[in-house]
Motif scaffolding. Structure first.
Motif, short mmCIF file in Angstrom:
data_model
loop_
_atom_site.label_atom_id
_atom_site.label_comp_id
_atom_site.label_asym_id
_atom_site.label_seq_id
_atom_site.Cartn_x
_atom_site.Cartn_y
_atom_site.Cartn_z
N THR A 15 -7.62 -16.81 3.23
CA THR A 15 -6.31 -17.23 3.72
C THR A 15 -5.69 -16.11 4.55
O THR A 15 -6.15 -14.96 4.53
CB THR A 15 -5.37 -17.55 2.55
N ASP A 16 -4.63 -16.45 5.26
CA ASP A 16 -3.92 -15.44 6.05
C ASP A 16 -3.38 -14.32 5.16
O ASP A 16 -3.43 -13.15 5.53
CB ASP A 16 -2.78 -16.07 6.84
N LEU A 17 -2.87 -14.67 3.98
CA LEU A 17 -2.36 -13.64 3.06
C LEU A 17 -3.49 -12.74 2.56
O LEU A 17 -3.31 -11.53 2.42
CB LEU A 17 -1.63 -14.27 1.88
N GLU A 18 -4.65 -13.32 2.29
CA GLU A 18 -5.79 -12.51 1.85
C GLU A 18 -6.25 -11.57 2.95
O GLU A 18 -6.57 -10.41 2.70
CB GLU A 18 -6.94 -13.42 1.41
N LYS A 19 -6.26 -12.06 4.19
CA LYS A 19 -6.63 -11.21 5.32
C LYS A 19 -5.64 -10.07 5.49
O LYS A 19 -6.02 -8.92 5.73
CB LYS A 19 -6.70 -12.03 6.61
N ARG A 20 -4.35 -10.39 5.36
CA ARG A 20 -3.31 -9.38 5.49
C ARG A 20 -3.43 -8.34 4.38
O ARG A 20 -3.34 -7.14 4.63
CB ARG A 20 -1.92 -10.03 5.46
N ALA A 21 -3.65 -8.78 3.15
CA ALA A 21 -3.82 -7.87 2.02
C ALA A 21 -5.03 -6.96 2.24
O ALA A 21 -4.98 -5.76 1.97
CB ALA A 21 -3.95 -8.64 0.72
N HIS A 22 -6.12 -7.53 2.74
CA HIS A 22 -7.32 -6.74 3.04
C HIS A 22 -7.02 -5.68 4.09
O HIS A 22 -7.37 -4.51 3.92
CB HIS A 22 -8.46 -7.65 3.51
N ASP A 23 -6.38 -6.09 5.18
CA ASP A 23 -6.06 -5.15 6.26
C ASP A 23 -5.20 -3.99 5.75
O ASP A 23 -5.45 -2.83 6.09
CB ASP A 23 -5.33 -5.86 7.40
N ILE A 24 -4.20 -4.30 4.95
CA ILE A 24 -3.33 -3.26 4.41
C ILE A 24 -4.10 -2.36 3.45
O ILE A 24 -3.99 -1.13 3.50
CB ILE A 24 -2.10 -3.88 3.71
N ALA A 25 -4.91 -2.95 2.57
CA ALA A 25 -5.67 -2.17 1.60
C ALA A 25 -6.64 -1.21 2.30
O ALA A 25 -6.74 -0.04 1.92
CB ALA A 25 -6.43 -3.09 0.66
N VAL A 26 -7.32 -1.69 3.32
CA VAL A 26 -8.25 -0.84 4.06
C VAL A 26 -7.50 0.29 4.76
O VAL A 26 -7.96 1.43 4.79
CB VAL A 26 -9.08 -1.66 5.07
N ARG A 27 -6.34 -0.03 5.26
CA ARG A 27 -5.54 0.97 5.98
C ARG A 27 -5.07 2.10 5.06
O ARG A 27 -5.07 3.27 5.45
CB ARG A 27 -4.34 0.27 6.62
N ILE A 28 -4.67 1.77 3.82
CA ILE A 28 -4.13 2.80 2.93
C ILE A 28 -5.16 3.35 1.95
O ILE A 28 -4.86 4.30 1.22
CB ILE A 28 -2.89 2.30 2.17
N LEU A 29 -6.37 2.82 1.94
CA LEU A 29 -7.39 3.27 1.00
C LEU A 29 -7.66 4.78 1.07
O LEU A 29 -7.72 5.44 0.02
CB LEU A 29 -8.68 2.48 1.17
N PRO A 30 -7.82 5.37 2.25
CA PRO A 30 -8.06 6.83 2.28
C PRO A 30 -6.95 7.63 1.61
O PRO A 30 -7.22 8.59 0.89
CB PRO A 30 -8.15 7.15 3.78
N GLN A 31 -5.71 7.22 1.81
CA GLN A 31 -4.58 7.91 1.18
C GLN A 31 -4.64 7.74 -0.34
O GLN A 31 -4.40 8.69 -1.08
CB GLN A 31 -3.26 7.37 1.71
N MET A 32 -4.96 6.54 -0.81
CA MET A 32 -5.05 6.29 -2.25
C MET A 32 -6.19 7.10 -2.87
O MET A 32 -6.06 7.62 -3.98
CB MET A 32 -5.23 4.80 -2.53
N ILE A 33 -7.31 7.21 -2.17
CA ILE A 33 -8.44 7.99 -2.67
C ILE A 33 -8.01 9.46 -2.82
O ILE A 33 -8.31 10.10 -3.83
CB ILE A 33 -9.65 7.86 -1.73
N GLU A 34 -7.30 9.97 -1.83
CA GLU A 34 -6.84 11.35 -1.88
C GLU A 34 -5.82 11.56 -3.00
O GLU A 34 -5.92 12.51 -3.78
CB GLU A 34 -6.23 11.76 -0.54
N GLU A 35 -4.84 10.66 -3.10
CA GLU A 35 -3.80 10.79 -4.12
C GLU A 35 -4.38 10.73 -5.53
O GLU A 35 -3.92 11.42 -6.42
CB GLU A 35 -2.74 9.70 -3.96
N ASN A 36 -5.38 9.88 -5.73
CA ASN A 36 -5.98 9.72 -7.05
C ASN A 36 -7.17 10.66 -7.26
O ASN A 36 -7.86 10.56 -8.27
CB ASN A 36 -6.40 8.27 -7.28
N GLN A 37 -7.38 11.55 -6.30
CA GLN A 37 -8.42 12.58 -6.36
C GLN A 37 -9.79 11.99 -6.70
O GLN A 37 -10.49 12.48 -7.58
CB GLN A 37 -8.02 13.67 -7.35
N ILE A 38 -10.15 10.94 -5.99
CA ILE A 38 -11.47 10.32 -6.16
C ILE A 38 -12.43 11.02 -5.20
O ILE A 38 -12.17 11.11 -4.01
CB ILE A 38 -11.41 8.81 -5.86
#
Length: 62
Positions: free
Chosen positions: A2-25
């Protein structure tokens, strides 16, 4: 997807590097002296958590 799923995916991919760094993965789980082994499982888990949180917020805005 769905459009919402696509939007959620786009946002998640965009912020994933920051989340990895913040959570020290770590990007790598081990190194045998010749090869570094990519830490796919923890990164996929982080993506899934972020994606589901964002999708939930998009589907149920406060």
């Amino acid at each position: 997807m769905t459009d919402l799923e696509k939007r959620a995916h786009d946002i998640a991919v965009r912020i994933l590097p920051q989340m990895i760094e913040e959570n020290q993965i770590s990007y790598y789980v081990s190194n045998d002296g010749r090869h570094e082994f990519f830490n796919a499982a923890d990164i996929v888990d982080e993506y899934q958590m972020v994606y589901e949180d964002i999708l939930n917020e998009l589907q149920n805005p406060k």
